[in-house]
Design a protein around this motif. Structure first.
Motif, PDB file in Angstrom:
ATOM      1  N   ILE A   1      47.091  -0.619 -23.055  1.00  0.00           N
ATOM      2  CA  ILE A   1      46.152  -0.732 -24.162  1.00  0.00           C
ATOM      3  C   ILE A   1      46.877  -1.343 -25.363  1.00  0.00           C
ATOM      4  CG2 ILE A   1      44.637   0.502 -25.770  1.00  0.00           C
ATOM      5  CD1 ILE A   1      44.205   2.578 -23.589  1.00  0.00           C
ATOM      6  N   GLY A   2      46.319  -2.431 -25.876  1.00  0.00           N
ATOM      7  CA  GLY A   2      46.858  -3.068 -27.061  1.00  0.00           C
ATOM      8  C   GLY A   2      45.990  -2.753 -28.264  1.00  0.00           C
ATOM      9  N   VAL A   3      46.592  -2.271 -29.321  1.00  0.00           N
ATOM     10  CA  VAL A   3      45.873  -1.997 -30.564  1.00  0.00           C
ATOM     11  C   VAL A   3      46.315  -3.023 -31.594  1.00  0.00           C
ATOM     12  CG1 VAL A   3      45.358  -0.309 -32.363  1.00  0.00           C
ATOM     13  CG2 VAL A   3      45.776   0.463 -30.015  1.00  0.00           C
ATOM     14  N   ASN A   4      45.393  -3.893 -31.982  1.00  0.00           N
ATOM     15  CA  ASN A   4      45.724  -5.021 -32.865  1.00  0.00           C
ATOM     16  C   ASN A   4      46.884  -5.829 -32.300  1.00  0.00           C
ATOM     17  OD1 ASN A   4      43.753  -4.048 -34.677  1.00  0.00           O
ATOM     18  ND2 ASN A   4      45.249  -2.727 -35.673  1.00  0.00           N
ATOM     19  N   ASP A   5      46.945  -5.910 -30.992  1.00  0.00           N
ATOM     20  CA  ASP A   5      48.007  -6.625 -30.278  1.00  0.00           C
ATOM     21  C   ASP A   5      47.456  -7.039 -28.916  1.00  0.00           C
ATOM     22  OD1 ASP A   5      50.365  -7.621 -29.186  1.00  0.00           O
ATOM     23  OD2 ASP A   5      51.114  -5.627 -28.642  1.00  0.00           O
ATOM     24  N   VAL A   6      47.508  -8.341 -28.619  1.00  0.00           N
ATOM     25  CA  VAL A   6      46.984  -8.814 -27.331  1.00  0.00           C
ATOM     26  C   VAL A   6      48.085  -9.366 -26.428  1.00  0.00           C
ATOM     27  CG1 VAL A   6      44.677  -9.277 -28.221  1.00  0.00           C
ATOM     28  CG2 VAL A   6      46.420 -11.088 -28.330  1.00  0.00           C
ATOM     29  N   PHE A   7      49.349  -9.143 -26.835  1.00  0.00           N
ATOM     30  CA  PHE A   7      50.473  -9.589 -26.013  1.00  0.00           C
ATOM     31  C   PHE A   7      51.385  -8.402 -25.705  1.00  0.00           C
ATOM     32  CE2 PHE A   7      49.390 -13.372 -28.647  1.00  0.00           C
ATOM     33  CZ  PHE A   7      48.877 -14.160 -27.620  1.00  0.00           C
TER      34      PHE A   7
ATOM     35  N   ALA B   1      39.505  -7.136 -18.691  1.00  0.00           N
ATOM     36  CA  ALA B   1      39.894  -6.490 -19.946  1.00  0.00           C
ATOM     37  C   ALA B   1      38.823  -6.609 -21.026  1.00  0.00           C
ATOM     38  CB  ALA B   1      41.198  -7.103 -20.451  1.00  0.00           C
ATOM     39  N   PRO B   2      38.433  -5.478 -21.626  1.00  0.00           N
ATOM     40  CA  PRO B   2      37.540  -5.512 -22.784  1.00  0.00           C
ATOM     41  C   PRO B   2      38.336  -5.554 -24.089  1.00  0.00           C
ATOM     42  CG  PRO B   2      37.795  -3.258 -22.048  1.00  0.00           C
ATOM     43  CD  PRO B   2      38.678  -4.108 -21.170  1.00  0.00           C
ATOM     44  N   ILE B   3      37.748  -6.205 -25.083  1.00  0.00           N
ATOM     45  CA  ILE B   3      38.248  -6.095 -26.449  1.00  0.00           C
ATOM     46  C   ILE B   3      37.176  -5.394 -27.271  1.00  0.00           C
ATOM     47  CG2 ILE B   3      38.812  -7.338 -28.580  1.00  0.00           C
ATOM     48  CD1 ILE B   3      40.254  -9.389 -27.050  1.00  0.00           C
ATOM     49  N   LEU B   4      37.543  -4.294 -27.911  1.00  0.00           N
ATOM     50  CA  LEU B   4      36.626  -3.541 -28.755  1.00  0.00           C
ATOM     51  C   LEU B   4      36.936  -3.858 -30.206  1.00  0.00           C
ATOM     52  CD1 LEU B   4      36.559  -2.130 -25.979  1.00  0.00           C
ATOM     53  CD2 LEU B   4      36.393   0.056 -27.181  1.00  0.00           C
ATOM     54  N   VAL B   5      36.015  -4.549 -30.885  1.00  0.00           N
ATOM     55  CA  VAL B   5      36.206  -4.912 -32.287  1.00  0.00           C
ATOM     56  C   VAL B   5      35.373  -3.959 -33.127  1.00  0.00           C
ATOM     57  CG1 VAL B   5      36.110  -6.751 -33.998  1.00  0.00           C
ATOM     58  CG2 VAL B   5      36.535  -7.319 -31.589  1.00  0.00           C
TER      59      VAL B   5
ATOM     60  N   ALA C   1      43.200  -3.145 -21.827  1.00  0.00           N
ATOM     61  CA  ALA C   1      42.089  -3.105 -22.782  1.00  0.00           C
ATOM     62  C   ALA C   1      42.678  -3.253 -24.181  1.00  0.00           C
ATOM     63  CB  ALA C   1      41.312  -1.800 -22.666  1.00  0.00           C
ATOM     64  N   TYR C   2      41.838  -3.710 -25.114  1.00  0.00           N
ATOM     65  CA  TYR C   2      42.315  -3.967 -26.471  1.00  0.00           C
ATOM     66  C   TYR C   2      41.356  -3.365 -27.492  1.00  0.00           C
ATOM     67  CZ  TYR C   2      44.945  -7.307 -23.729  1.00  0.00           C
ATOM     68  OH  TYR C   2      45.732  -7.867 -22.756  1.00  0.00           O
ATOM     69  N   VAL C   3      41.923  -2.916 -28.601  1.00  0.00           N
ATOM     70  CA  VAL C   3      41.148  -2.314 -29.676  1.00  0.00           C
ATOM     71  C   VAL C   3      41.560  -2.966 -30.986  1.00  0.00           C
ATOM     72  CG1 VAL C   3      40.631  -0.196 -30.937  1.00  0.00           C
ATOM     73  CG2 VAL C   3      40.985  -0.110 -28.458  1.00  0.00           C
ATOM     74  N   MET C   4      40.563  -3.391 -31.776  1.00  0.00           N
ATOM     75  CA  MET C   4      40.813  -3.929 -33.112  1.00  0.00           C
ATOM     76  C   MET C   4      40.255  -2.935 -34.127  1.00  0.00           C
ATOM     77  SD  MET C   4      42.269  -6.786 -32.365  1.00  0.00           S
ATOM     78  CE  MET C   4      42.505  -7.542 -30.738  1.00  0.00           C
ATOM     79  N   THR C   5      41.129  -2.254 -34.838  1.00  0.00           N
ATOM     80  CA  THR C   5      40.722  -1.244 -35.811  1.00  0.00           C
ATOM     81  C   THR C   5      41.842  -1.021 -36.812  1.00  0.00           C
ATOM     82  OG1 THR C   5      39.912   1.020 -36.103  1.00  0.00           O
ATOM     83  CG2 THR C   5      41.558   0.681 -34.400  1.00  0.00           C
TER      84      THR C   5
END
Length: 483
Positions: free
Chosen positions: A437-443, A257-261, A415-419
């Motif tokens: 896909i989690g957006v500002n959420d990793v659970f 899993a990638p996290i895109l910040v 995958a996760y996105v922080m935006t």
């Protein structure tokens, strides 16, 4: 668990017994290497008998009404919560994760029983408007039959109930094969179903030799579906071995899993969520962050804040309430993490936190929570699932560039996105090739939503209304009408 006490790890047709082999294997605490107990070690003969009993029980169980089946799940749900502390203690003792995480896992595991107790009543058929006036067309959902559930060691409670809940609700009977490292939690859950009066043969458990039991499950024509959570490598073997009988499969396999910040992310939130994702269960989570891509304009501050917090994470025995980072499951897991870190350093990476094994006088399988920078695509840690507490961070400039990097591996689980940007939110969630896909959420995992990957991370869903449909077949009935 009482040290030295022997446990019967075979439950078939409502009875606990020893394996045919007569052999026992020790279960140890990965934090202290203390022997917890010994359990009987089953094999092919035990699995074949379990299949036979599940087959014999299927007709009566599948013919019960959905509401009748759901009552057993409701009762098991309630009893799991009543025994939450005891179950959490067993889970932490054999798996190692901190008690706070174990308690949360028991609650999550119970929630799948509750959800599917309710969903049992909502598996609908259909009446199709006919194209021919002399016909009537019906679709009838029916339980698929005997299913084999093969569960992993990293979530030994929730992965069990995510399979038992929908399969039992749908009317299937089950042969459960828990991971060899962590059978005690699964055994405790099966004992709960026994206590609530689940009919004999509906749920059977065979702990023991993974290869021998797996071969029996894949080769038997009476097993109609295999639901498996584990590595992509083992998933491929199950597919090959199930081909003879064209078994249905539901596979939740490896991930990366990638996290895109993004530049506009809330920095404090992004740091905290990244840590929570990566270091939960000591990084031994299929959907945890395996690589972080942070925008170059905020990278320095992000890395500084994250590394400082990682250095303060308390490592120790999961039975201590203050512990945040517990042990890894075994020595092989530690060696894999060590290999990945050494490979990264050889290819130019730098360590900004952690980076070595930890003992602390406990004697178990520990590795420090580790942060790597200056990483590149040549490193194993950026391509293979580390399954440990190592977080590599790479910077990016252009959105198109990071999307390409995120999608370049064959895995597609999470995958996760922080935006904070709605526009980028939709752009990224549509472009990223992942099942979750989690957006500002990793659970993201929850009983009411479908969980599963794409590409080499498998197929099939657990959770949500989709989860129970894995265990039913839709039978089409065409009726001719005489006028």
């Amino acid at each position: 668990m009482l040290i030295g006490q022997k446990e019967k790890g075979i439950f078939i047709n409502g009875e606990w017994r020893e394996a045919y082999s007569g052999t026992y294997r020790s279960i140890t605490n990965p934090a202290t290497l203390e022997k917890l107990t010994e359990i009987s070690y089953g094999g092919k003969e035990d699995a074949l008998e379990a299949i036979e009993e599940a087959k014999a029980a299927f007709s009566a169980w599948s013919k019960r009404t959905a509401r009748e089946r759901s009552r057993f799940l409701y009762k098991a749900y309630e009893k799991m919560l009543e025994n939450k502390e005891q179950l959490a203690q067993i889970l932490t003792s054999e798996q190692g994760k901190p008690l706070t995480e174990a308690r949360t896992e028991i609650e999550s595991a119970a929630s799948y029983l509750l959800w599917y107790a309710e969903e049992a009543n909502r598996v609908y058929g259909e009446i199709i408007p006919p194209s021919n006036a002399n016909k009537r067309s019906l679709v009838i959902p029916q339980a698929i039959g005997v299913i084999a559930a093969i569960t992993p060691w990293n979530f030994p409670a929730s992965m069990v109930t995510r399979k038992l809940g929908p399969s039992l609700a749908a009317g299937c009977t089950v042969v459960l094969k828990p991971a060899s490292q962590t059978p005690l939690t699964a055994m405790a859950i099966v004992k709960i179903f026994e206590e609530v009066g689940l009919p004999k043969g509906v749920l059977n458990l065979v702990a023991g030799d993974a290869r021998a039991i797996g071969d029996a499950l894949t080769q038997s024509p009476d097993v109609r579906l295999i639901t498996f959570t584990g590595s992509t490598e083992v998933g491929r073997d199950l597919m090959k071995n199930s081909a003879q009988h064209i078994k249905k499969l539901s596979l939740e396999l490896g991930g990366h899993a990638p996290i895109l910040v993004l530049e506009d992310a809330n920095l404090e939130t992004a740091v905290d969520l990244t840590i929570a994702s990566k270091f939960r269960n000591c990084g031994q989570t299929c959907i945890c962050a395996n690589r972080v891509y942070v925008h170059q304009n905020i990278a320095e501050e992000f890395i500084e804040k994250l590394s400082a917090k990682v250095r303060n994470l308390k490592i120790g025995n999961g039975n201590e309430d203050s512990t945040v980072i517990g042990p890894m499951i075994d020595r092989n897991a530690v060696e894999k993490v060590t290999e990945h870190v050494e490979d990264a350093l050889k290819h130019g990476a730098s360590i900004v936190a952690g980076g070595k094994e930890w003992n602390g006088g406990l004697g178990g399988h520990f590795y420090e929570p580790t942060v790597l920078v200056d990483v590149n695509d040549q490193m194993k840690v950026m391509n293979e699932e580390t399954f440990g507490p190592v977080l590599p961070i790479e910077t990016f400039d252009l959105l198109e560039e990071v999307i390409e990097k995120a999608n370049q591996l064959p895995y597609g689980l999470a995958a996760y996105v922080m935006t904070e940007s709605t526009n980028r939110l939709f752009q990224l969630t549509e472009a990223l090739e992942y099942g979750i896909i989690g957006v500002n959420d990793v659970f993201p995992a929850t009983a009411e939503a479908p969980f599963g990957g794409i590409k080499e991370s498998g197929f099939g869903k657990e959770g949500g209304k989709e989860g129970i449909l894995e265990f039913v077949e839709m039978k089409y009935v065409s009726i001719g009408i005489t006028k």
